[in-house]
Design an enzyme around this catalytic site. Sequence first.
Site, PDB file in Angstrom:
ATOM      1  N   SER A 133     -23.463 -54.026 -14.401  1.00 42.07           N
ATOM      2  CA  SER A 133     -24.657 -53.772 -13.587  1.00 42.07           C
ATOM      3  C   SER A 133     -24.369 -52.771 -12.475  1.00 42.07           C
ATOM      4  O   SER A 133     -23.335 -52.839 -11.806  1.00 42.07           O
ATOM      5  CB  SER A 133     -25.155 -55.072 -12.970  1.00 42.07           C
ATOM      6  OG  SER A 133     -25.649 -55.933 -13.964  1.00 42.07           O
ATOM      7  N   GLY A 134     -25.316 -51.869 -12.280  1.00 39.83           N
ATOM      8  CA  GLY A 134     -25.162 -50.871 -11.228  1.00 39.83           C
ATOM      9  C   GLY A 134     -24.365 -49.656 -11.638  1.00 39.83           C
ATOM     10  O   GLY A 134     -24.367 -48.644 -10.938  1.00 39.83           O
TER      11      GLY A 134
ATOM     12  N   ASP B  40     -35.146 -50.899  -9.700  1.00 41.82           N
ATOM     13  CA  ASP B  40     -33.826 -51.531  -9.539  1.00 41.82           C
ATOM     14  C   ASP B  40     -32.793 -50.474  -9.159  1.00 41.82           C
ATOM     15  O   ASP B  40     -32.028 -49.986  -9.993  1.00 41.82           O
ATOM     16  CB  ASP B  40     -33.438 -52.235 -10.850  1.00 41.82           C
ATOM     17  CG  ASP B  40     -32.186 -53.091 -10.705  1.00 41.82           C
ATOM     18  OD1 ASP B  40     -31.749 -53.300  -9.550  1.00 41.82           O
ATOM     19  OD2 ASP B  40     -31.652 -53.542 -11.736  1.00 41.82           O
TER      20      ASP B  40
END
Length: 767
Positions: free
Chosen positions: A717-718, A623
């Site tokens: 996220s990220g 991911d």
Amino acid sequence: SSNASSLHSLRKTTRKIHSSENTTLSLGSLHSGNLVTQRCLFALPSHHPSISLSSLLCTSEGVIAYYWSQFDIPTEDLEVLPEFSEELVLETLENGIKEQRGMSSKSDVKISEVTASFTDPRMTRSPRCFYRLEANTVAQRFSSPGYPKGYLPKSRCQWQIRASEDNAIFVTFPFFHIEDDCSDDFVSIYDSLSPDDSQAITEKCGQRPPSNPLAVTSSGNIMLINFITDSVVQRPGFEAEYKAIPKSKAAFCIFKTCGGVLSENKGVFTSPLYPSFYPPSVDCKWTIKVTVGKKVRVKFTMFRMKEPGVDIRVCHKDYVDVMGTKYCGEMSSLDLTSETNVLDVSFHSDESFTDKGFSAIYSAFDPANPCPNKFACASGICIGEELQCDGWNDCGDMSDEMKCRCEEDQYSCDNGLCKPKLWVCDRVNDCGDWSDEKSCSCGENEWRCGDGLCMPQDVVCDQKMDCEDGSDEASCKTSPGICSDFSFKCMNAQCVNKVNAQCDRVNDCSDDSDEANCACGTRPYKLNRIVGGQNAELGEWPWQVSLHFLTYGHTCGASIISAKWLLSAAHCFVTNSPQNHVASNWLSYSGMQDQYKQDGVERRAIKKIITNPDYNQMTFDYDVALLELSEPLKFTNTIQPICLPASSHVFPAGMSCWVTGWGALREGGSKAQLLQKAMVKIINDTVCNIVTEGQVTSRMLCSGFLAGGVDACQGDSGGPMVCFEESGKWFQAGIVSWGEGCARRNKPGVYSRVSKLVDWIKKETGI
């Protein structure tokens, strides 16, 4: 030292001079506080060097004279240098005064006190720039030479600031950016007209954000500011603003924040003049009285009283005294509880070195129920009941882990602590006494490889790879040429068996490639530690990026890894909607703290989105995504790249790291306006695999707290999870990837492991 001699000089020699009855001096003008412009020469015995009077200060007590004495010791006499002390010089001066007094039958001047101390030898020569400033009630400004283009090396500057006798001096630095190493370049400020350490207010270097400016106050009507530079690295310098404050007003300001009776059941009190530096020579006492039958709890939300050479176990200079215990230094956590409904808090600053001070919240509580629906730590802190006996020291004093009855899923350590059974035989000393590792499969004289296989102890560092993963040769200086998963690979293919050799300021590779490309992972601004705070300060995480999708505002986080590339998570872009993978639908905002403020923020369009080709939408394996910017970023105080770890970089279990973002503050909640930060702990891979029911791969790592309560959440996220190394660099260990809910018990956050993805990152970006 020079070729001819070794130079030592007195930092200050001060004489308080009182007129005698037969004086011929006119003292009326001296008492007014006006500067005496004539120069004087004190007559001393011939064995003294000549001492010229550099300045006079007139007070109601008499005249204070400041002057320099320079002592040049010939090279052939350098063995006497250790004997050349302040005490010896002071004794010599005093004896000389006595001799002079004995030769004179009638003395017009009485010298009541002499002090002496060493100074930085760089200030003993005549300063290259010298200024005398008169402070009044209207703010005036001065700046370092060359500001803002940059100062030159070997600068030696002094600013002597005077005000009338009934005034104090307040100086603030709206802009402050000099070299980060105080041994090279620094600004020193004195509550005096000479650089005497006993009268030093502070000494600073580096860079300060607008949210944390340097601001100091004198105790009297004089102040000295020295600026010394040796570094060849050019920095902008500083701009300062000074003004006179009537002592009555200054005293009023101090009085408002300095002591008194606090009779409400809750409130706030701070050190004098907070958030500016507290003044020297101040004593305050607060008496907090709450309702009879209740007790007082004090929580310090900021505590910084640092001073060179002070043992924080003794606190013999500046301190806060509560219930007979003195506190100083910089505290990351300080909560105190009274024994009755009355609590006295005393603050003391001596005549030298000041700091930011403190801000504290106090409240009344019922001793029968000090922490409603929570666990009461021995220190007075309240924590969630679920954090008691969970194996983590949440209270900070281990009181939440004492007297625990271990549950069925917990292991009872020899020292009485309870730890999750999942932690037994995981090669980490979780109990603190190794009892959780003593009964594991390997014998006493055996070595356990990274994959769990047991080998004889003598295979370690024998220059052979006996373990399949090479862990027996990791960190062995005697194993050159041995390459394993733990080795750092140099550009010339040489292998270095040293944990985290990259960017540790030691050249381990023969081609120095381990120290190349290390202009990353630094925070330019000097930042105070905020106790218990979760809102990030401006510039605290300069690599953090906010990604906005179409008109939806903040959607994902990212980190800066170079001027043209950002690192994020693939699941932000590979979704059911093809719109998410269109680069033109995204905007990046770097240097942002507040989602509603654009000051100092650099907005960039996304030119290209590259997601890892092995990314699996079902398992979140691989991911990771790379974002190429339409134009390079300009690195500033609030915009900096994070360091990428080498594939061999080790982030050990239990290491404290930080995750940041504008995600939801709670599960199902709304996104944050201000950038948030949370400290998390890296969780052992074995434990991580068990609590996630086998869903983690080698490209993932777990971080957080098994008890829950702290985690990344939707919208984070990220974003980066970063860890601080002893080398002084921050490295990105993980990318916020997935998790079950937010901050749930036994459901830690799962992150993409950057060290396992870094080769792909470098291949795609060329970094």
